[in-house]
Design a protein around this motif. Structure first.
Motif: not given
Length: 218
Positions: A1-24
């Motif tokens: 079982m291999l790691q899919k590249s889509s694993y890194h395509l997370l839904a919330d990409k919003l940045s805040w306070l200069f932090i990328p993907n802030f919520a995650d």
């Protein structure tokens, strides 16, 4: 079982306070808080908690750091530093429960061997892409918990908190698998992966509460 590249395509990409993907990123903070609280509790009661419990809570602090690092820039290289501390938590939790329910003999040897096994699973995945060894470490150790509780009598009360923890972790995995769907249903308010972090942290809090509330069985 291999790691899919889509694993890194997370839904919330919003940045805040200069932090990328802030919520995650920021949703990893509870791991650090619970890890520090648990570690201080263990250090104040060295006779009541084993070395494995200390490693478990140290692992949680490292999970907060490693997962934040990964979510800052999700890719296979940063994911290594997310998964390494997770294996420390899985293996040390397993060893802590194993020795408390069966025998305290050879704790250090068993703990060291288990941690090396967990680390090896991440190294193996990183160089081969095969997830099976890592999956066995993660889900095998968690599956062993109810078996230990069922087969062995504990020296302590409040073991049911571990079942609560497993339930929270199972929910966390469900939300993780529905990352984008939760993000869409909440109209962009929160993603399934962010909820996964919070539920997984709740699972670790159950472990902390078990240690804090438990008493020796007379």
């Amino acid at each position: 079982m291999l790691q899919k590249s889509s694993y890194h395509l997370l839904a919330d990409k919003l940045s805040w306070l200069f932090i990328p993907n802030f919520a995650d990123v920021i949703s990893n903070l509870p791991f650090a808080i619970i890890g520090l609280a648990g570690l201080f509790y263990c250090l104040r009661r060295p006779g009541e908690t084993s070395l494995a419990w200390q490693v478990y809570f140290i692992g949680l602090v490292l999970v907060a750091a490693g997962s934040s690092y990964y979510h800052w820039n999700p890719n296979n290289q940063t994911l290594v530093w997310d998964r390494l501390p997770m294996t420390l938590c899985f293996m040390s939790l397993f060893v802590a429960l194993l020795i408390e329910h069966i025998s305290f003999r050879f704790e250090k040897i068993i703990l060291l061997a288990s941690l090396l096994l967990g680390i090896s699973s991440v190294v193996y995945w990183h160089y081969t892409g095969d997830l099976r060894f890592y999956g066995l470490v993660q889900f095998g150790t968690l599956a062993a918990i109810p078996l230990i509780l069922l087969l062995y009598k504990s020296q302590y009360t409040h073991r049911y908190y571990l079942i609560y923890g497993l339930a929270f972790y199972a929910l966390a995995k469900i939300f993780e698998l529905n990352d984008s769907r939760i993000f869409a249903l909440s109209d962009g308010l929160i993603s399934g992966h962010t909820v996964k972090h919070l539920l997984a942290a709740a699972a670790t809090y159950c472990v902390y509460l078990m240690l804090k509330k438990r008493r020796a069985v007379l």
